[in-house]
Design an enzyme around this catalytic site. Structure first.
Site, short mmCIF file in Angstrom:
data_model
loop_
_atom_site.label_atom_id
_atom_site.label_comp_id
_atom_site.label_asym_id
_atom_site.label_seq_id
_atom_site.Cartn_x
_atom_site.Cartn_y
_atom_site.Cartn_z
CG ASN A 1 -10.47 -7.62 -3.50
OD1 ASN A 1 -11.33 -8.15 -2.79
ND2 ASN A 1 -9.19 -7.94 -3.41
CG HIS B 1 -2.29 -8.39 -2.53
ND1 HIS B 1 -2.80 -7.18 -2.11
CD2 HIS B 1 -3.22 -8.94 -3.35
CE1 HIS B 1 -4.00 -7.00 -2.66
NE2 HIS B 1 -4.27 -8.04 -3.41
#
Length: 489
Positions: free
Chosen positions: A311, A342
């Site tokens: 990521n 998140h």
């Protein structure tokens, strides 16, 4: 047997969802991304910057993106558009603060652009780091530019994040220009390089997508992460079996991310976005906004190496908006921000809190023992093997709650391992010095300044490539022709 799942998006593909036994949301996502891939090829072919204006490219990219979001999210897409409009108004009024949006990618783009405008319009030049100076935005974007950056069809569903300047450079067709400063230092002359084709890069990435999807639909489902907390497995499996299954099950959970992120990268490349320059062998590099490096992930020999290659654009975002700007405990603040970004699942917080401990422990161990295993090559190889095993087990242990999501199964998993890596990590951080305070090390640092500088940079758990400087690529390997215009600096 038909599967009926609720969705705020279109149900047009429900028959296909039933046929492949996948949730309608996932089917909508994949189909829309494949449509975006075809649209990207069309966009590059018929709306190339040499054939039409930036205004048209902005409008078409935005409208296609809004259509895809409407198809996937329905009424929620309207909420997202309103939020983006409100955020734009706030940025104009207050000159940029950190704003939160339910859409994770949009959150990254809004906050990144906010800080880039703040750096370019509200901070002094000498206060900026080289990375911040390169990314700084010197004028307020128009509403169309802002919506195009946030809502373009290439990245609205899965990203990846890109800087505002890189995106505008692509839309305006300046990705392949070389800028050279004249001898007097007061003028810049621009040249155009031969535009490389992204076709080979796109085909390679689509092949990775196909293999990742196949692996996910076949192997991954036979190795569920949930089996790590199965009562029978915990009661009967030996310790080596538990360790091996933990590693394999987490490894098998990664291909779905490989598929989604690599497909998103391929879409951007197919539109002509993502060219980074040429490597030392003159090979084209289409990884400007790539989100992962699979080989480095699977063969990581340190926690930092894994984070640097997983990521990637999110790691860059965390580094730029938090790590570089934190006044104290940047590592802790960065992991907390990552958890909040998140979502609300407890498993996210358990993973990132554990990751914080693992990162600090890994850095401390590296600073204290790595210099003893550099030479000879056989010793270095042994060190690499041991650190690979340790890293893969630590990563797998850390991310189990991220997959399980809920707090009860996550605590059950950690309990079954007696919190051994938590305890080990805390003891390492507490008992070992953060730096090796020896005279020998200081002398070595003075004699080999460049090498020690590189090691110091590894202290950042999120160190990544800085802002793209296309001007630094090897000009002698490119065909260039002078432009008719000379721009003042």
């Amino acid at each position: 047997m038909a599967t009926t799942t609720s969705t705020t998006g279109s149900t047009l593909l429900q028959p296909l969802s039933n046929a492949v036994q996948l949730p309608i949301d996932q089917v909508n996502f994949v189909v829309c991304q494949l449509f975006a891939l075809l649209a990207a090829v069309w966009f590059r072919t018929y709306l190339h910057s040499s054939k039409t204006s930036s205004f048209i490219r902005h409008v078409v990219a935005t409208l296609l993106g809004l259509y895809l979001s409407l198809f996937c999210f329905g009424w929620y897409a309207l909420h997202f558009l309103v939020q983006s409009g409100i955020s734009y108004s706030i940025m104009i009024i207050i000159g940029v603060e950190n704003m939160h949006n339910p859409m994770m990618i949009i959150t990254q783009k809004i906050t990144s652009l906010a800080y880039e405008i703040h750096d370019g319009m509200f901070r002094k030049e000498e206060e900026l780091t080289p990375s911040q100076r390169g990314l700084a935005v010197r004028r307020m974007p128009s509403l169309l530019e802002y919506l195009s950056y946030n809502c373009n069809f290439m990245g609205i569903l899965a990203g990846p994040l890109c800087s505002y300047k890189d995106y505008i450079t692509f839309i305006e067709g300046r990705s392949y220009q070389v800028t050279q400063t004249e001898a007097n230092g007061k003028e810049e002359r621009q040249y155009e390089r031969t535009e490389p084709s992204p076709n080979i890069a796109v085909m390679q990435k689509l092949l990775v997508c196909g293999l990742s999807l196949l692996f996910h639909l076949t192997v991954s489902k036979t190795l569920p992460v949930e089996y790590n907390i199965d009562d029978h497995f915990q009661a009967t499996a030996s310790l080596p079996t538990k360790v091996i299954y933990l590693y394999i099950s987490i490894m098998a959970a990664r291909p779905k991310y490989y598929f989604a992120w690599t497909l998103a990268d391929a879409i951007n490349n197919a539109a002509g976005f993502g060219f980074k320059g040429y490597d030392k062998n003159g090979k084209e590099c289409w990884d400007l906004i790539s989100n992962l490096r699979i080989q480095q992930i699977e063969f990581s020999t340190s926690f930092k190496m894994f984070l640097d290659n997983w990521n990637i654009q999110t790691a860059l975002w965390l580094k730029r908006v938090c790590y570089e700007r934190a006044s104290f405990s940047p590592t802790i603040q960065t992991f907390i921000l990552s958890a909040i970004w998140h979502g609300v699942y407890p498993g996210y917080y358990l993973t990132f809190l554990t990751g914080m401990v693992m990162t600090l422990a890994a850095r401390t161990m590296r600073n204290n023992i790595r210099h003893n295993f550099i030479e000879p090559p056989e010793v270095k190889l042994f060190y690499d093997v041991i650190t690979w095993i340790t890293t893969q087990v630590a990563i797998s242990y850390t991310v189990v709650p991220f997959v399980l999501l809920s707090i009860k199964p996550s605590i059950l998993f950690f309990s079954s391992w007696y919190y051994c890596l938590h305890i080990t990590g805390i003891l390492v951080v507490v008992l070992l010095p953060g730096k090796k305070p020896t005279r020998e090390k200081k002398i070595q640092q003075e004699e080999h300044f460049s090498q020690s500088k590189k090691l110091e940079e590894e202290d950042s758990p999120l160190e990544q490539n800085s802002y793209l400087e296309t001007n630094n690529v090897r000009n002698q390997q490119q065909k260039i022709t002078p432009r008719h215009s000379t721009l003042k600096q």
